[in-house]
Write a protein that holds these residues in place. Structure first.
Motif, mmCIF file in Angstrom:
data_model
loop_
_atom_site.group_PDB
_atom_site.id
_atom_site.type_symbol
_atom_site.label_atom_id
_atom_site.label_comp_id
_atom_site.label_asym_id
_atom_site.label_seq_id
_atom_site.Cartn_x
_atom_site.Cartn_y
_atom_site.Cartn_z
ATOM 1 N N ILE A 108 0.836 -1.203 0.000
ATOM 2 C CA ILE A 108 0.000 0.000 0.000
ATOM 3 C C ILE A 108 0.869 1.251 0.000
ATOM 4 O O ILE A 108 1.515 1.562 1.006
ATOM 5 C CB ILE A 108 -0.935 0.047 1.227
ATOM 6 C CG1 ILE A 108 -1.619 -1.302 1.460
ATOM 7 C CG2 ILE A 108 -1.976 1.156 1.060
ATOM 8 C CD1 ILE A 108 -2.379 -1.381 2.775
ATOM 9 N N PRO A 109 0.918 1.997 -1.093
ATOM 10 C CA PRO A 109 1.562 3.322 -1.058
ATOM 11 C C PRO A 109 0.660 4.288 -0.289
ATOM 12 O O PRO A 109 -0.558 4.298 -0.497
ATOM 13 C CB PRO A 109 1.652 3.710 -2.542
ATOM 14 C CG PRO A 109 1.410 2.442 -3.310
ATOM 15 C CD PRO A 109 0.499 1.623 -2.441
ATOM 16 N N VAL A 110 1.245 5.099 0.578
ATOM 17 C CA VAL A 110 0.465 5.984 1.447
ATOM 18 C C VAL A 110 0.992 7.415 1.344
ATOM 19 O O VAL A 110 2.196 7.657 1.471
ATOM 20 C CB VAL A 110 0.530 5.505 2.912
ATOM 21 C CG1 VAL A 110 -0.150 6.504 3.831
ATOM 22 C CG2 VAL A 110 -0.126 4.137 3.061
ATOM 23 N N TYR A 111 0.064 8.342 1.121
ATOM 24 C CA TYR A 111 0.410 9.760 1.067
ATOM 25 C C TYR A 111 -0.704 10.556 1.736
ATOM 26 O O TYR A 111 -1.805 10.674 1.202
ATOM 27 C CB TYR A 111 0.611 10.224 -0.380
ATOM 28 C CG TYR A 111 0.882 11.702 -0.524
ATOM 29 C CD1 TYR A 111 2.129 12.221 -0.188
ATOM 30 C CD2 TYR A 111 -0.094 12.578 -0.997
ATOM 31 C CE1 TYR A 111 2.392 13.582 -0.312
ATOM 32 C CE2 TYR A 111 0.155 13.930 -1.128
ATOM 33 C CZ TYR A 111 1.396 14.429 -0.783
ATOM 34 O OH TYR A 111 1.649 15.773 -0.901
ATOM 35 N N HIS A 112 -0.456 11.075 2.924
ATOM 36 C CA HIS A 112 -1.434 11.866 3.679
ATOM 37 C C HIS A 112 -2.838 11.252 3.602
ATOM 38 O O HIS A 112 -3.782 11.883 3.093
ATOM 39 C CB HIS A 112 -1.462 13.304 3.161
ATOM 40 C CG HIS A 112 -0.161 14.019 3.355
ATOM 41 N ND1 HIS A 112 0.417 14.224 4.587
ATOM 42 C CD2 HIS A 112 0.697 14.573 2.451
ATOM 43 C CE1 HIS A 112 1.559 14.877 4.437
ATOM 44 N NE2 HIS A 112 1.756 15.094 3.157
ATOM 45 N N PRO A 113 -3.022 10.045 4.120
ATOM 46 C CA PRO A 113 -4.327 9.380 4.014
ATOM 47 C C PRO A 113 -5.367 9.993 4.942
ATOM 48 O O PRO A 113 -5.035 10.639 5.942
ATOM 49 C CB PRO A 113 -4.011 7.951 4.446
ATOM 50 C CG PRO A 113 -2.880 8.107 5.419
ATOM 51 C CD PRO A 113 -2.044 9.233 4.866
ATOM 52 N N ASP A 114 -6.637 9.764 4.593
ATOM 53 C CA ASP A 114 -7.717 10.177 5.485
ATOM 54 C C ASP A 114 -8.190 8.954 6.266
ATOM 55 O O ASP A 114 -7.522 7.914 6.296
ATOM 56 C CB ASP A 114 -8.853 10.843 4.702
ATOM 57 C CG ASP A 114 -9.474 9.916 3.660
ATOM 58 O OD1 ASP A 114 -9.312 8.678 3.743
ATOM 59 O OD2 ASP A 114 -10.151 10.426 2.737
ATOM 60 N N ILE A 115 -9.360 9.054 6.870
ATOM 61 C CA ILE A 115 -9.821 7.981 7.760
ATOM 62 C C ILE A 115 -10.144 6.682 7.020
ATOM 63 O O ILE A 115 -10.295 5.632 7.643
ATOM 64 C CB ILE A 115 -11.040 8.434 8.577
ATOM 65 C CG1 ILE A 115 -12.194 8.853 7.655
ATOM 66 C CG2 ILE A 115 -10.674 9.564 9.522
ATOM 67 C CD1 ILE A 115 -13.492 9.133 8.402
ATOM 68 N N LYS A 116 -10.258 6.745 5.700
ATOM 69 C CA LYS A 116 -10.482 5.501 4.958
ATOM 70 C C LYS A 116 -9.317 4.536 5.163
ATOM 71 O O LYS A 116 -9.505 3.315 5.164
ATOM 72 C CB LYS A 116 -10.691 5.783 3.470
ATOM 73 C CG LYS A 116 -11.987 6.489 3.115
ATOM 74 C CD LYS A 116 -12.164 6.544 1.607
ATOM 75 C CE LYS A 116 -13.445 7.270 1.224
ATOM 76 N NZ LYS A 116 -13.336 8.728 1.476
ATOM 77 N N PHE A 117 -8.112 5.072 5.297
ATOM 78 C CA PHE A 117 -6.957 4.202 5.513
ATOM 79 C C PHE A 117 -7.064 3.494 6.859
ATOM 80 O O PHE A 117 -6.718 2.319 6.979
ATOM 81 C CB PHE A 117 -5.665 5.014 5.429
ATOM 82 C CG PHE A 117 -4.421 4.173 5.521
ATOM 83 C CD1 PHE A 117 -4.233 3.073 4.695
ATOM 84 C CD2 PHE A 117 -3.427 4.479 6.439
ATOM 85 C CE1 PHE A 117 -3.083 2.296 4.775
ATOM 86 C CE2 PHE A 117 -2.281 3.718 6.529
ATOM 87 C CZ PHE A 117 -2.104 2.624 5.703
ATOM 88 N N ASN A 118 -7.551 4.193 7.874
ATOM 89 C CA ASN A 118 -7.786 3.546 9.172
ATOM 90 C C ASN A 118 -8.780 2.410 9.022
ATOM 91 O O ASN A 118 -8.602 1.315 9.582
ATOM 92 C CB ASN A 118 -8.302 4.567 10.182
ATOM 93 C CG ASN A 118 -7.322 5.692 10.432
ATOM 94 O OD1 ASN A 118 -7.217 6.608 9.633
ATOM 95 N ND2 ASN A 118 -6.593 5.626 11.536
ATOM 96 N N SER A 119 -9.843 2.654 8.239
ATOM 97 C CA SER A 119 -10.853 1.607 8.013
ATOM 98 C C SER A 119 -10.251 0.427 7.257
ATOM 99 O O SER A 119 -10.555 -0.732 7.550
ATOM 100 C CB SER A 119 -12.037 2.182 7.229
ATOM 101 O OG SER A 119 -12.671 3.222 7.952
#
Length: 309
Positions: A13-24
Motif C-alpha cells: 500500500i503506497p500511502v500519502y497523507h491518508p484520510d480515515i479511509k486508511f484507518n478503516s
C-alpha cells in the motif's frame, strides 16, 4: 494450490497523507479470514500518528520515501523487488476499504488457475458516491466474474487489459517475466503490466466476489485532469492501443450506458453529465497530443504535475 495455508502473500500500500479511509482499511485487513499475509507500506510524508494504533495486530513493514520521488510505476516496481519472498503481491490504494472478511481470499482464488498472471476485484461505490461515480463503478465492475485473455481482444478491445491497482493481485513470477512495473509512467502502471502479460500468454481474472469500497466524487476539472493524464499514458505507450484498440470506442459505450442510467435515476442531470463527459474527452485528446503542448501548460492541467519536472 491451497493459498489458505501458505504465508506467501503481501499486501502493498503506497500511502500519502491518508484520510480515515486508511484507518478503516487497516481495521478490515485485520478481519480477513482464511489467508495469511504481511503488509508492506510505502509511506511518503504522512503522519504515522494518525494510524499507528490501527497497525497494531498486523504483520507489517513500513518504509519512508521522499514524496517528490513517488511515481506510479517506479514506486510499485521497487516494492515488488523488495518483497522477493512472496509468490503473490496484492496492491491496494489507501482509500480502498475491503468490503467483507473474504475480500483478499476471494481475490487470490483466481490464481488456482495457473495461467492467471494478475487479478483484480470489484469496486463498490462509497455510501456518499454521487450518481456519476456510482455509475462508473457499476459499468466497470459488473456482478459477474470473468477471465480475459488475448483471444478476447476482438470482442473486448482495450477492455481486455482493464485492471485497477486500487485492488489487484499479481503472480510475482509472471510480473517479473514481463519485466515488472514500468519505471516511469504518469499513471496506468496496472494497464501496462496487464497488457504485457496478455501479450505474453497470461490471463487476467476479474473476481466480482472480491470487493472493496472505492469511488471519487470528482469535480469536472478533476475529471478533465485525470483524463488528460490517461491520454498522456496512451500517447507514451502507443503499443497498447495498437495491440488492443483505441479507448474512444469503449468511451462511447460508457456514455450511452451513463445516459441510460442518469435518465432512469436523475434525468435532470443529463446535461451536466454530457458537459462533464465532453470535458473528459477534451482532456483525453489533449493528453494524446501532449507533445504539442508546453511543459508549463502540462503542469497546470495534469493531475500529476510532478511528472513533468
Amino acid at each position: 494450490m491451497d493459498i489458505k495455508f501458505k504465508k506467501n502473500v503481501v499486501v502493498i500500500i503506497p500511502v500519502y497523507h491518508p484520510d480515515i479511509k486508511f484507518n478503516s482499511l487497516l481495521r478490515m485487513l485485520k478481519k480477513q479470514e482464511d489467508i495469511y499475509f504481511d503488509v508492506y507500506i510505502v509511506n511518503s510524508g504522512s503522519d504515522k500518528a494518525q494510524y499507528v494504533t490501527d497497525l497494531e495486530g498486523l504483520s507489517y513493514t513500513m518504509i519512508d520515501i521522499d514524496p517528490s520521488t513517488f511515481n506510479h510505476g517506479a514506486t510499485r516496481r521497487r516494492a515488488a523487488e523488495t518483497c522477493d519472498k512472496y509468490a503473490f503481491l496484492i496492491y491496494m490504494t489507501q482509500d480502498a476499504v475491503l468490503a467483507d472478511r473474504h475480500s483478499l481470499f476471494n481475490l487470490l482464488k483466481a490464481f488456482n488457475d495457473k495461467e492467471v498472471g494478475c487479478a483484480y476485484g470489484r469496486q463498490l461505490p462509497n455510501p456518499d458516491a454521487g450518481i456519476m461515480a456510482a455509475h462508473a463503478r457499476l459499468f466497470n465492475y459488473p456482478v459477474k466474474s470473468q477471465v480475459k485473455q488475448l483471444s478476447d481482444k476482438q470482442r473486448l478491445g482495450i477492455k481486455t487489459v482493464f485492471i485497477s491497482d486500487t485492488f489487484a493481485a499479481y503472480r510475482r513470477s509472471a510480473l517479473f517475466a514481463i519485466g515488472n512495473f514500468p519505471e516511469h509512467v504518469i499513471l496506468g502502471e496496472d494497464t501496462y503490466v496487464a497488457a504485457k502479460m496478455v501479450l505474453a500468454g497470461w490471463k487476467i481474472a476479474y473476481r466480482a466476489d472480491a470487493k472493496v469500497y472505492h469511488s471519487h466524487n470528482y469535480t469536472i476539472m478533476q475529471e478533465f485532469r485525470r483524463y488528460f493524464d490517461t491520454g498522456v499514458f496512451h500517447a507514451e505507450e502507443p503499443w497498447i492501443r495498437k495491440s488492443f484498440g483505441v479507448a474512444e470506442g469503449e468511451g462511447k459505450r460508457f456514455v450511452l450506458s451513463e445516459i441510460k442510467y442518469i435518465m432512469a435515476h436523475k434525468p435532470w442531470l443529463v446535461f451536466s453529465m454530457l458537459f462533464r463527459d465532453s470535458m473528459k474527452f477534451l482532456g483525453y485528446r489533449l493528453g494524446i497530443k501532449e507533445k504539442k503542448l508546453s511543459n508549463s501548460l502540462k503542469k497546470k492541467i495534469s493531475m500529476n504535475p510532478h511528472y513533468w519536472e
